[in-house]
Design a protein around this motif. Sequence first.
Motif, mmCIF file in Angstrom:
data_model
loop_
_atom_site.group_PDB
_atom_site.id
_atom_site.type_symbol
_atom_site.label_atom_id
_atom_site.label_comp_id
_atom_site.label_asym_id
_atom_site.label_seq_id
_atom_site.Cartn_x
_atom_site.Cartn_y
_atom_site.Cartn_z
ATOM 1 N N CYS A 1 0.833 -1.211 0.000
ATOM 2 C CA CYS A 1 0.000 0.000 0.000
ATOM 3 C C CYS A 1 0.868 1.262 0.000
ATOM 4 O O CYS A 1 0.607 2.217 -0.736
ATOM 5 C CB CYS A 1 -0.946 0.007 1.198
ATOM 6 S SG CYS A 1 -0.122 -0.278 2.768
ATOM 7 N N CYS B 1 -3.747 -5.366 -0.661
ATOM 8 C CA CYS B 1 -3.273 -6.391 0.283
ATOM 9 C C CYS B 1 -2.994 -7.752 -0.338
ATOM 10 O O CYS B 1 -2.103 -8.457 0.129
ATOM 11 C CB CYS B 1 -4.263 -6.528 1.437
ATOM 12 S SG CYS B 1 -4.370 -5.009 2.407
ATOM 13 N N CYS C 1 0.502 -8.310 -1.337
ATOM 14 C CA CYS C 1 1.473 -7.824 -0.336
ATOM 15 C C CYS C 1 2.127 -8.984 0.409
ATOM 16 O O CYS C 1 1.512 -10.029 0.620
ATOM 17 C CB CYS C 1 0.760 -6.902 0.662
ATOM 18 S SG CYS C 1 1.880 -6.134 1.856
ATOM 19 N N TYR D 1 2.738 -8.930 3.430
ATOM 20 C CA TYR D 1 2.160 -8.953 4.778
ATOM 21 C C TYR D 1 0.683 -9.335 4.718
ATOM 22 O O TYR D 1 0.030 -9.194 3.688
ATOM 23 C CB TYR D 1 2.326 -7.582 5.450
ATOM 24 C CG TYR D 1 3.775 -7.191 5.569
ATOM 25 C CD1 TYR D 1 4.635 -7.926 6.376
ATOM 26 C CD2 TYR D 1 4.287 -6.108 4.856
ATOM 27 C CE1 TYR D 1 5.977 -7.589 6.481
ATOM 28 C CE2 TYR D 1 5.631 -5.764 4.954
ATOM 29 C CZ TYR D 1 6.471 -6.506 5.773
ATOM 30 O OH TYR D 1 7.786 -6.193 5.867
ATOM 31 N N PRO E 1 -2.995 -8.637 6.330
ATOM 32 C CA PRO E 1 -3.703 -7.642 7.147
ATOM 33 C C PRO E 1 -4.381 -8.244 8.377
ATOM 34 O O PRO E 1 -4.679 -7.532 9.338
ATOM 35 C CB PRO E 1 -4.743 -7.058 6.185
ATOM 36 C CG PRO E 1 -4.887 -8.051 5.088
ATOM 37 C CD PRO E 1 -3.561 -8.750 4.983
ATOM 38 N N CYS F 1 0.768 -7.657 9.245
ATOM 39 C CA CYS F 1 0.676 -6.346 8.581
ATOM 40 C C CYS F 1 1.164 -5.266 9.548
ATOM 41 O O CYS F 1 0.661 -5.169 10.677
ATOM 42 C CB CYS F 1 -0.768 -6.082 8.191
ATOM 43 S SG CYS F 1 -1.058 -4.371 7.736
HETATM 44 FE FE1 SF4 Z 1 -0.631 -2.460 3.462
HETATM 45 FE FE2 SF4 Z 1 -0.851 -4.255 5.392
HETATM 46 FE FE3 SF4 Z 1 -2.319 -4.492 3.208
HETATM 47 FE FE4 SF4 Z 1 0.292 -4.911 3.085
HETATM 48 S S1 SF4 Z 1 -1.176 -6.106 4.239
HETATM 49 S S2 SF4 Z 1 -0.906 -3.724 1.647
HETATM 50 S S3 SF4 Z 1 1.061 -3.425 4.562
HETATM 51 S S4 SF4 Z 1 -2.425 -2.870 4.715
#
Ligand code: SF4
Length: 497
Positions: free
Chosen positions: A338, A426, A429, A431, A433, A442
């Motif tokens: 993000c 997300c 990603c 990470y 969430p 996250c």
């Molecule tokens: Fe952003 Fe967290 Fe989603 Fe990754 S998991 S895109 S860091 S909100």
Amino acid sequence: MNSDAAPHTRIIYVAHDHLNRDRGALRTANMATDVIVLVESARMTAGRNWHKERLFFLISSARHFAASLEAEGFTVEYVKAATTIDGLNTITKKHKKLPISCAEPSSFRQFEALEKYGVSFLENDFFLTPRPLFNQWASEQKSYLMENFYRKQRTRLNILMEGKDPVGGAWNFDKENRLPPPKKYEGPAYLEHKRDEIDLSVAKELNHTPTTTWATTRKGALAQLVNFIDNHFADFGPLEDAMTTDNWALHHSLLSPYLNNGLLHPTEVIHAAMKAFNTGAIPIESAEGFIRQLIGWREYVNGMYWFLGPDYRNNNQLKATVKLLPLFTDPNKTQMNCMKQTVTDINNRAWVHHIPRLMLLSNLALVTGTNPQAFLDWMREVFIDATEWVMVPNVIGMGVHADGGAMMTKPYAAGGAYISRMSNYCKPCVYDPKLRTGETACPFTTLYWDFLDRHKETFAKNHRMSQQIFGLKRLSDLPELKERAQEVIAGLQKGKI
Ligand code: SF4
């Protein structure tokens, strides 16, 4: 630019954010007796690490505007100087110490400098709410709720009203306006603005390749308004909070730069919006959402800037001391998808819409405990529309809650669940969430709880925070989470998270 031997009696100084022929001091300008002065100060152009697209937009708009006044027949002086005052000095020497007038400046700093120099001010009519009227409203409030101000504005200005009642039977339609982004959403193409000779010479001076996103003339700004009304306004509301990598602007108007530098006035934007709404082609949730930005938020933020005073920008009531994270200046310094996407978008166009500004950038500064003034400086430097009066209340009050709740009743802190719901960031990603501990947690989710825990005493008496604080008490893994939060902050500082 030209100057002649006409019997001039007054100098009109036009600031780079007052580029409007019908407003401010130009409203009463007299071609035969006034000299119009614009100053391109080195303080404005090179004083800070400004985004080049922002500088390009501001400078090119001002030079186009000066050229249009000259074409109309005015005597125009466009000077480059170290500071605005130095520029005015040069001009007063040349024009035999004529008195100088200008519209009330848009920041405390400029107000003080010009007042000290002896410039006389005419009313700043670039807004819909005179400063004394806002001050009167604010001084009567227990808490400065924007919603209360907005309702008053709707009634006072008689916009979207049926007698004493709001059109559509409600003051806002936020519930309809919180849709997540549709899958693979392209939407209509955004307007591109051709570059002319003035643009190219500014770009060359700045050593910058400008985008075609931002107009630098009144004509271009009006084309942007028409494009929004015709192609985006109807769908604006429902998707106004959504974030997607498929479409960088969704249905946002992209009009704030022109409203903030004077090329457009809110009155004409409201007029165009209401005209379209009255044809029946615009759903109430889009009309109301857009009108609220104009007559509510924009006016409220400007009013609060003047009402709260020059020291307000120095607030740091949550004692946040973390230095600006490297990811803000280099998107390669993070693995958070993000943030990487958002900072890349800013680097490309000097713009992202209000939700990434609030719920990603400010949220991250808030939950990491980033110093509010360092973050404010960065926000001022990178956005195309970031005037001082916009950014000070938006960042200090709304974004990072550094004013102890003077402006907003609760901080806008959120974990990854909100971002996951409102964006497509997300899925790809690294990470997750949903996780708050462990290496793949996250960072937003971990830091959200850590933030609440760090400030639980401050928020204990805030009934709007009771649900969150209750949730915090039920966390069984708090010690582990707090350990992870330390790792996350250290990793963000090193540009590794
Ligand atoms: Fe952003 Fe967290 Fe989603 Fe990754 S998991 S895109 S860091 S909100």
